[in-house]
Design a protein around this motif. Sequence first.
Motif, PDB file in Angstrom:
ATOM      1  N   THR B   4       0.851  -1.183   0.000  1.00  0.00           N
ATOM      2  CA  THR B   4       0.000   0.000   0.000  1.00  0.00           C
ATOM      3  C   THR B   4       0.886   1.233   0.000  1.00  0.00           C
ATOM      4  OG1 THR B   4      -1.578  -1.204   1.369  1.00  0.00           O
ATOM      5  CG2 THR B   4      -1.853   1.184   1.252  1.00  0.00           C
ATOM      6  N   THR B   5       0.488   2.261  -0.708  1.00  0.00           N
ATOM      7  CA  THR B   5       1.253   3.511  -0.703  1.00  0.00           C
ATOM      8  C   THR B   5       0.444   4.609  -0.031  1.00  0.00           C
ATOM      9  OG1 THR B   5       2.442   2.941  -2.726  1.00  0.00           O
ATOM     10  CG2 THR B   5       2.367   5.278  -2.126  1.00  0.00           C
ATOM     11  N   GLU B  34       4.392   1.670   1.756  1.00  0.00           N
ATOM     12  CA  GLU B  34       5.327   2.710   1.320  1.00  0.00           C
ATOM     13  C   GLU B  34       4.761   4.061   1.746  1.00  0.00           C
ATOM     14  OE1 GLU B  34       5.258   3.659  -2.840  1.00  0.00           O
ATOM     15  OE2 GLU B  34       7.399   4.177  -2.861  1.00  0.00           O
ATOM     16  N   VAL B  35       5.576   4.845   2.439  1.00  0.00           N
ATOM     17  CA  VAL B  35       5.157   6.191   2.842  1.00  0.00           C
ATOM     18  C   VAL B  35       5.952   7.199   2.031  1.00  0.00           C
ATOM     19  CG1 VAL B  35       4.904   7.832   4.742  1.00  0.00           C
ATOM     20  CG2 VAL B  35       4.772   5.378   5.198  1.00  0.00           C
ATOM     21  N   LEU B  36       5.253   8.078   1.341  1.00  0.00           N
ATOM     22  CA  LEU B  36       5.909   9.178   0.637  1.00  0.00           C
ATOM     23  C   LEU B  36       5.815  10.411   1.529  1.00  0.00           C
ATOM     24  CD1 LEU B  36       4.386   8.687  -2.946  1.00  0.00           C
ATOM     25  CD2 LEU B  36       6.436   7.628  -1.949  1.00  0.00           C
ATOM     26  N   GLY B  59      13.663   0.024   3.617  1.00  0.00           N
ATOM     27  CA  GLY B  59      14.612   0.979   3.056  1.00  0.00           C
ATOM     28  C   GLY B  59      13.993   2.342   2.848  1.00  0.00           C
ATOM     29  N   THR B  60      14.842   3.334   2.695  1.00  0.00           N
ATOM     30  CA  THR B  60      14.398   4.694   2.407  1.00  0.00           C
ATOM     31  C   THR B  60      15.101   5.167   1.141  1.00  0.00           C
ATOM     32  OG1 THR B  60      14.055   5.211   4.742  1.00  0.00           O
ATOM     33  CG2 THR B  60      14.332   7.087   3.252  1.00  0.00           C
ATOM     34  N   SER B  68      10.836   8.142  -0.068  1.00  0.00           N
ATOM     35  CA  SER B  68       9.992   6.950  -0.056  1.00  0.00           C
ATOM     36  C   SER B  68      10.523   6.038   1.051  1.00  0.00           C
ATOM     37  CB  SER B  68      10.059   6.230  -1.406  1.00  0.00           C
ATOM     38  OG  SER B  68       9.568   4.911  -1.274  1.00  0.00           O
ATOM     39  N   ILE B  69       9.675   5.744   2.026  1.00  0.00           N
ATOM     40  CA  ILE B  69      10.080   4.898   3.159  1.00  0.00           C
ATOM     41  C   ILE B  69       9.244   3.622   3.095  1.00  0.00           C
ATOM     42  CG2 ILE B  69      10.307   4.797   5.674  1.00  0.00           C
ATOM     43  CD1 ILE B  69       9.764   8.084   5.174  1.00  0.00           C
TER      44      ILE B  69
END
Lengths: 133, 75
Positions: B4-5, B34-36, B59-60, B68-69
């Motif tokens: 999921t983003t 994924e966190v933007l 990863g980042t 993007s984390i």
Amino acid sequence: MASQPLYIILSSGEHEKVHLAAMIASVAAVSDRKVEVFVTMNAVNVFERGLAPEERYHGGNYHDLFVANKVPDTLELFQMGKDLGELKMWVCSMVLDLKHWEVEKNLTEGLFDGAAGLTVFLSDAENGQLLSF
Amino acid sequence: MATTTIDGRGSFCPGPLMELIAALKLAAVGDEIEVLSSDKGSANDIPAWINKVGHTHVGTTDKGGYWSILVKKAK
């Protein structure tokens, strides 16, 4: 080892102080830390039911910056801390008496767990870390 | 396994973190999120929080102007 519970006394009505308390409370709560917030004095006015966000705060220098930059809403941060972690909020019973207010009638819905006295809160806080804003 | 983003760009600390935590509550173990985030503080804080509470920081990535984390739910 479990983290120490965090106790916060919030007495200021300035946006940045209320916001910092909300940031600390919510992040600590979602980090598996028990948090209790005691809201008293000018801070109680911030939580008056029906106020628009621009009407809640008194004093401070960051309100316009927060709004212009879409910083997360302060009261929503408290709510997220409650929804996602172990965060309890108490309002000062003395201030309620002075203002002839009731939790269920005059304060923002869903945030407060009830009214409490400072003596009990301080007694509980002996077992944790205490911050004041 | 689902990915999921969350687009937290434009939001400030702790907004992206709180959005991630809400998504983690709904995710299954092994799912990736994924966190933007355009907030540098969140780009540093989110991996620290992930490690503290026991999820996996995959990863980042610096995307130039935002990060993007990638997080895997571990429990």
